[in-house]
Design a protein around this motif. Structure first.
Motif, PDB file in Angstrom:
ATOM      1  N   VAL A 267       0.865  -1.187   0.000  1.00 46.97           N
ATOM      2  CA  VAL A 267       0.000   0.000   0.000  1.00 46.97           C
ATOM      3  C   VAL A 267       0.896   1.230   0.000  1.00 46.97           C
ATOM      4  O   VAL A 267       1.802   1.347   0.840  1.00 46.97           O
ATOM      5  CB  VAL A 267      -0.931   0.017   1.236  1.00 46.97           C
ATOM      6  CG1 VAL A 267      -1.746   1.317   1.256  1.00 46.97           C
ATOM      7  CG2 VAL A 267      -1.859  -1.199   1.226  1.00 46.97           C
ATOM      8  N   ILE A 268       0.657   2.129  -0.946  1.00 52.40           N
ATOM      9  CA  ILE A 268       1.426   3.371  -1.035  1.00 52.40           C
ATOM     10  C   ILE A 268       0.502   4.514  -0.627  1.00 52.40           C
ATOM     11  O   ILE A 268      -0.515   4.772  -1.270  1.00 52.40           O
ATOM     12  CB  ILE A 268       1.978   3.606  -2.457  1.00 52.40           C
ATOM     13  CG1 ILE A 268       2.919   2.460  -2.863  1.00 52.40           C
ATOM     14  CG2 ILE A 268       2.731   4.936  -2.527  1.00 52.40           C
ATOM     15  CD1 ILE A 268       2.232   1.319  -3.551  1.00 52.40           C
ATOM     16  N   LEU A 269       0.843   5.185   0.461  1.00 43.35           N
ATOM     17  CA  LEU A 269       0.022   6.256   1.031  1.00 43.35           C
ATOM     18  C   LEU A 269       0.641   7.613   0.712  1.00 43.35           C
ATOM     19  O   LEU A 269       1.819   7.849   1.003  1.00 43.35           O
ATOM     20  CB  LEU A 269      -0.072   6.076   2.552  1.00 43.35           C
ATOM     21  CG  LEU A 269      -0.701   7.224   3.355  1.00 43.35           C
ATOM     22  CD1 LEU A 269      -2.182   7.374   3.025  1.00 43.35           C
ATOM     23  CD2 LEU A 269      -0.499   7.001   4.855  1.00 43.35           C
ATOM     24  N   THR A 270      -0.157   8.498   0.135  1.00 45.13           N
ATOM     25  CA  THR A 270       0.285   9.871  -0.121  1.00 45.13           C
ATOM     26  C   THR A 270      -0.073  10.751   1.068  1.00 45.13           C
ATOM     27  O   THR A 270      -1.232  10.827   1.466  1.00 45.13           O
ATOM     28  CB  THR A 270      -0.398  10.432  -1.380  1.00 45.13           C
ATOM     29  OG1 THR A 270       0.011   9.670  -2.524  1.00 45.13           O
ATOM     30  CG2 THR A 270      -0.021  11.892  -1.604  1.00 45.13           C
ATOM     31  N   THR A 271       0.919  11.422   1.634  1.00 46.21           N
ATOM     32  CA  THR A 271       0.659  12.405   2.692  1.00 46.21           C
ATOM     33  C   THR A 271       1.213  13.749   2.219  1.00 46.21           C
ATOM     34  O   THR A 271       0.802  14.248   1.191  1.00 46.21           O
ATOM     35  CB  THR A 271       1.259  11.950   4.042  1.00 46.21           C
ATOM     36  OG1 THR A 271       2.670  11.805   3.927  1.00 46.21           O
ATOM     37  CG2 THR A 271       0.635  10.647   4.496  1.00 46.21           C
ATOM     38  N   GLY A 272       2.142  14.371   2.956  1.00 38.15           N
ATOM     39  CA  GLY A 272       2.666  15.656   2.508  1.00 38.15           C
ATOM     40  C   GLY A 272       3.628  16.251   3.509  1.00 38.15           C
ATOM     41  O   GLY A 272       3.892  15.689   4.580  1.00 38.15           O
ATOM     42  N   ALA A 273       4.147  17.434   3.175  1.00 35.46           N
ATOM     43  CA  ALA A 273       5.173  18.071   4.003  1.00 35.46           C
ATOM     44  C   ALA A 273       4.606  18.703   5.273  1.00 35.46           C
ATOM     45  O   ALA A 273       5.378  19.230   6.085  1.00 35.46           O
ATOM     46  CB  ALA A 273       5.943  19.108   3.197  1.00 35.46           C
ATOM     47  N   LYS A 274       3.290  18.638   5.472  1.00 41.28           N
ATOM     48  CA  LYS A 274       2.759  18.962   6.804  1.00 41.28           C
ATOM     49  C   LYS A 274       3.395  18.044   7.848  1.00 41.28           C
ATOM     50  O   LYS A 274       3.370  18.336   9.039  1.00 41.28           O
ATOM     51  CB  LYS A 274       1.233  18.768   6.830  1.00 41.28           C
ATOM     52  CG  LYS A 274       0.428  20.047   6.703  1.00 41.28           C
ATOM     53  CD  LYS A 274      -1.043  19.758   6.994  1.00 41.28           C
ATOM     54  CE  LYS A 274      -1.844  21.044   7.010  1.00 41.28           C
ATOM     55  NZ  LYS A 274      -3.265  20.800   7.334  1.00 41.28           N
TER      56      LYS A 274
END
Length: 413
Positions: free
Chosen positions: A113-120
């Motif tokens: 599973v590849i989860l996209t999050t972010g620089a937050k």
């Protein structure tokens, strides 16, 4: 050949993952694109599947009954003004979705599973971070910090991986450049509309953000590069990739002092020779047309200060601000601005709702921070990733895409 599933398939990052998967029918013969609605045509190997990620696991399982993916790309999120609510909602979305795959039995087939999050992840919304930002930086979980839904999602992801028997990868993109069909909530659309209306009004192309940030550095992520990274991370078998989180940015470090004249040239605009008044350079913003918003009193850098010899440093640990010489929300609501857009949109046959739906507050925040954002790609490079993208090229190409989408007028018109 493996099958893939993408949630958030109409978003700026999810859409591009679907497009990238759709290019290679031999490698990816079956791709499930999940969203609440279908906004555009897909390649023949892509199947749209309706889903409401705010539903319960049992309800989602009914929608996913015949879906058996080998790789899952989770790129969906729901924006909330309150960080606590965002954590609750986005955590539940991911957890219920993964539980739904277990209910249908699909999780037994899932490999990664590849989860996209972010620089937050690094608190870039709270104030000056530790630069460069690295994946090994500790999470900002002190009692005086607001909740961070990326932390919650990553905790859920790791727990479900152990429970269900697959592994995972997490991505941390930043200040994403790209286009989503029918979705005007992105940096590129708002910036392009600001430039197009400025030209329609015959005005100079004034930098609306922080005078400090104009010459500082930022790290951007092209949505197409992020999609390529996702496919690489899904199939890469190295232990350096399995169960790891990665920064995913273009690989260059840009300033708006370098890109702003290039954007101006693309639109046929002129920038002022003297962009800021002496007062603005000193941080004295005229709040009739601009605005100043203080961020957290203790910036994220403060949590790394003592170990770096910066404890109690008034210079380096000062409270960060979001400064707008031109407050873009106020600007977008001016009658002369709205009239100029109306005239331009009618004359060029543009998507009229684009201006009203543009995220002026978000663009103002991105351009108004008064600190650097430098994000390291060393970990991904050491794991074998070689992708790179010139940031201005990505911005220019995305604006060309917006011309094709009838959001921006043709350049030169």
């Amino acid at each position: 050949m493996p099958s893939a599933l993408v949630t958030g398939a109409t978003g700026i990052l999810g859409r591009q993952i679907v497009q990238e998967l759709g290019k290679d029918k031999q490698q990816w013969p079956t791709v499930y694109a999940l969203s609440r609605s279908k906004k555009e045509a897909y390649p023949e190997n892509v199947k749209h599947q309706h889903i409401d990620l705010q539903a319960s696991a049992d309800e989602m399982a009914k929608e996913l009954e015949n879906v058996q993916p080998d790789y899952v790309f989770f790129a969906a999120y729901l924006a909330k003004d309150d960080e606590g609510e965002a954590t609750k909602v986005n955590g539940a979305m991911l957890e219920n979705f993964l539980d739904a795959l277990a209910i249908t039995g699909a999780s037994k087939k899932v490999k990664r599973v590849i989860l996209t999050t972010g620089a937050k992840q690094y608190g870039v919304h709270l104030g000056v971070p530790k630069n460069p930002m690295e994946e090994s930086d500790h999470w900002l979980k002190d009692e005086d910090r607001p909740p961070n839904f990326y932390y919650k999602q990553q905790e859920i992801l790791a727990a479900k991986a152990k429970e269900q028997g697959w592994d995972w990868v997490v991505t941390y993109p930043n200040d994403v450049i790209g286009v989503a069909h029918g979705n005007f909530m992105n940096l590129t659309s708002s910036l392009g509309l600001y430039a197009a209306v400025t030209k329609e009004m015959g005005a100079e192309f004034v930098w609306p953000g922080s005078p400090d940030f104009y010459t500082r550095f930022d790290s951007f992520t092209y949505s197409k590069l992020h999609a390529k990274f996702n496919l690489w991370a899904a199939l890469e078998q190295s232990p350096k990739v399995s169960n790891q989180a990665f920064n995913v940015v273009n690989g260059d470090v840009e300033s708006w002092a370098n890109m702003w004249p290039k954007v101006a040239a693309k639109f046929g605009l002129k920038i002022p020779e003297q962009m800021f008044t002496p007062e603005e350079e000193q941080g004295k913003i005229d709040e009739e047309k601009g605005s100043v918003m203080p961020l957290m009193e203790k910036p994220p850098l403060s949590e790394f200060a003592a170990e770096r010899g910066l404890k109690d440093s008034a210079k380096f640990l000062a409270q960060s601000r979001v400064e707008q010489v031109v407050d873009l929300i106020k600007w977008s609501q001016r009658e002369d601005v709205k009239k100029a857009w109306d005239t331009l949109a009618k004359r060029e046959g543009l998507e009229h709702d684009a201006f009203e739906k543009a995220t002026w507050g978000f663009l103002g925040f991105v351009l108004g921070r008064n600190f650097d954002l430098v994000i390291s790609m060393n970990k991904a490079r050491k794991a074998g990733w070689t992708g790179f993208q010139d940031t201005f090229d990505s911005l220019s190409e995305s604006m060309d895409d917006l011309v094709a989408e009838k959001v921006l007028p043709k350049f030169g018109s």
